[in-house]
Design a protein around this motif. Structure first.
Motif, mmCIF file in Angstrom:
data_model
loop_
_atom_site.group_PDB
_atom_site.id
_atom_site.type_symbol
_atom_site.label_atom_id
_atom_site.label_comp_id
_atom_site.label_asym_id
_atom_site.label_seq_id
_atom_site.Cartn_x
_atom_site.Cartn_y
_atom_site.Cartn_z
ATOM 1 N N ARG A 137 -64.122 -47.664 4.948
ATOM 2 C CA ARG A 137 -63.991 -46.538 4.016
ATOM 3 C C ARG A 137 -62.940 -45.540 4.510
ATOM 4 N NH1 ARG A 137 -68.835 -42.871 4.659
ATOM 5 N NH2 ARG A 137 -67.584 -42.443 6.516
ATOM 6 N N ALA A 162 -68.442 -57.619 6.509
ATOM 7 C CA ALA A 162 -68.673 -57.308 5.094
ATOM 8 C C ALA A 162 -68.284 -58.482 4.195
ATOM 9 C CB ALA A 162 -67.880 -56.071 4.694
ATOM 10 N N ASP A 207 -64.432 -52.456 -4.146
ATOM 11 C CA ASP A 207 -65.321 -51.554 -4.880
ATOM 12 C C ASP A 207 -65.616 -50.298 -4.043
ATOM 13 O OD1 ASP A 207 -67.331 -50.285 -6.284
ATOM 14 O OD2 ASP A 207 -68.265 -52.168 -6.922
ATOM 15 N N GLY A 266 -68.866 -58.584 0.584
ATOM 16 C CA GLY A 266 -69.735 -57.423 0.341
ATOM 17 C C GLY A 266 -68.999 -56.148 -0.036
ATOM 18 N N LEU A 267 -67.683 -56.119 0.141
ATOM 19 C CA LEU A 267 -66.891 -54.942 -0.249
ATOM 20 C C LEU A 267 -66.401 -55.054 -1.689
ATOM 21 C CD1 LEU A 267 -64.533 -54.697 2.879
ATOM 22 C CD2 LEU A 267 -66.276 -53.016 2.233
ATOM 23 N N SER A 305 -66.262 -56.353 -5.927
ATOM 24 C CA SER A 305 -66.953 -56.600 -7.194
ATOM 25 C C SER A 305 -66.062 -57.441 -8.097
ATOM 26 C CB SER A 305 -67.339 -55.280 -7.875
ATOM 27 O OG SER A 305 -68.440 -54.694 -7.195
ATOM 28 N N THR A 345 -73.694 -58.544 -9.751
ATOM 29 C CA THR A 345 -73.566 -58.873 -8.331
ATOM 30 C C THR A 345 -74.424 -60.069 -7.950
ATOM 31 O OG1 THR A 345 -73.222 -56.546 -7.926
ATOM 32 C CG2 THR A 345 -73.699 -57.915 -6.030
ATOM 33 N N LYS A 355 -67.561 -47.985 -4.422
ATOM 34 C CA LYS A 355 -69.000 -47.687 -4.269
ATOM 35 C C LYS A 355 -69.637 -48.483 -3.129
ATOM 36 C CE LYS A 355 -70.016 -48.505 -8.644
ATOM 37 N NZ LYS A 355 -68.638 -48.597 -9.201
ATOM 38 N N LYS A 356 -69.016 -49.590 -2.763
ATOM 39 C CA LYS A 356 -69.592 -50.426 -1.703
ATOM 40 C C LYS A 356 -69.058 -50.064 -0.322
ATOM 41 C CE LYS A 356 -70.633 -54.181 -4.883
ATOM 42 N NZ LYS A 356 -70.449 -55.590 -5.291
#
Lengths: 197, 197
Positions: free
Chosen positions: B110, B134, B99, B137-138, B140, A194, B101-102
């Motif tokens: 979400r 985001a 991702d 940021g969301l 990968s 990242t 997880k993010k």
């Protein structure tokens, strides 16, 4: 001469910008979609079927509201050069196809479409001129009734997390996502840290 | 904040015009393609893989030269929200995925993406604001190597005339075209006389 709501020249610009080149199939495709739009069945919404993935889907995406991503365009690989616009609820539609019987009057188009001449023997300028002159003259029309159920994109249903890759996927696909079940197009996958983006 | 070569607002306009609505998946998709473009492998030409037919193909078609009709975009239905841009000759590419997880940091995204809330309970404004805030940021990133042979569109080969429908089709499909072999989406087909168009 118009193609949809565009002049012929405007359409050529759109083709170059979206498709990347003035492919002959996309010029014919413009006339096909134009003819279909002029014979749309009654109804508020229409969807599109394209019977080939080659070129023609882009004419549809340029000239109608139907795209791959919004689901209003379905691409089937039936190998025929044809587009259908149809009312999504009752399936009534119009199908436009490149009519092999009408190719005789346009030898350069015939030789290109039926692959009777190899590329080096084709005359691109004459091909484009014949396509433009022929316009709707290469095409025929059918009324069709579409079995919408056969081609409707299925609802994804509930979403879960794949225990193998950790990504979200439709649970109806099974205990892991289709990629992790073996349908992957990748032979190597490595995470990129990242911090590097 | 840019998406590809466009400002965020310009991109929203393109989405509305091409896709027909400001679908949340297409806004996230814009950030995904943007991130992939920033990590393109070396090489002159790249092709695209989209792992879902929903929304994301349109972000790719808007922001890259790859379209369905020109064959540089392949849509696989693997059910994951991911795009890969890769060098078409050696297969080296970059894969960007949403991702899971993010997602925790962005509850409205979400709940929408994992379908934890039904539509009436979603707050569209908050969803769009979180997606914009985001940004990357969301997402990968992965380095991948694509098995191009697995997804390459096959050459049509020699063309013949289907003895049943009379239309041109790839002879490798069999003695008649795939439509006439039963893969038809139509239940009724009627010619429209040429004189009427």
């Amino acid at each position: 001469m118009n193609i949809g709501t565009y002049s012929y020249e405007e359409y050529l610009h759109l083709v170059e910008s979206f498709h990347g080149s003035l492919a002959p199939g996309l010029i014919i495709g413009g006339f096909m979609v134009d003819l279909a739009l002029k014979h749309l069945p009654d109804g508020e919404f229409f969807d599109a079927i394209c019977e080939t993935p080659a070129c023609l889907p882009d004419a549809i995406q340029i000239l109608t509201p139907c795209t791959i991503g919004n689901g209003w365009l379905t691409v089937l690989n039936l190998g025929r050069y044809a587009v259908t616009l149809y009312e999504k609820y009752d399936g009534a539609g119009v199908r436009v196809y490149l009519d092999a019987k009408k190719l005789e009057a346009w030898p350069e188009v015939r030789d290109w479409y039926l692959k009777l001449k190899k590329k080096p023997g084709q005359n691109a300028e004459r091909l484009m001129a014949q396509i433009k002159e022929a316009g709707h003259g290469l095409l025929s029309l059918q009324q069709v009734c579409v079995e919408s159920e056969k081609i409707k994109r299925k609802n994804k249903g509930p979403i879960g997390i794949c225990p193998r890759c950790g990504e979200a996927y439709p649970l109806k696909d099974g205990e892991s996502c289709l990629n992790c079940q073996g349908e992957t197009p990748y032979k190597e996958v490595t995470a990129i840290a990242t911090s590097s983006y």
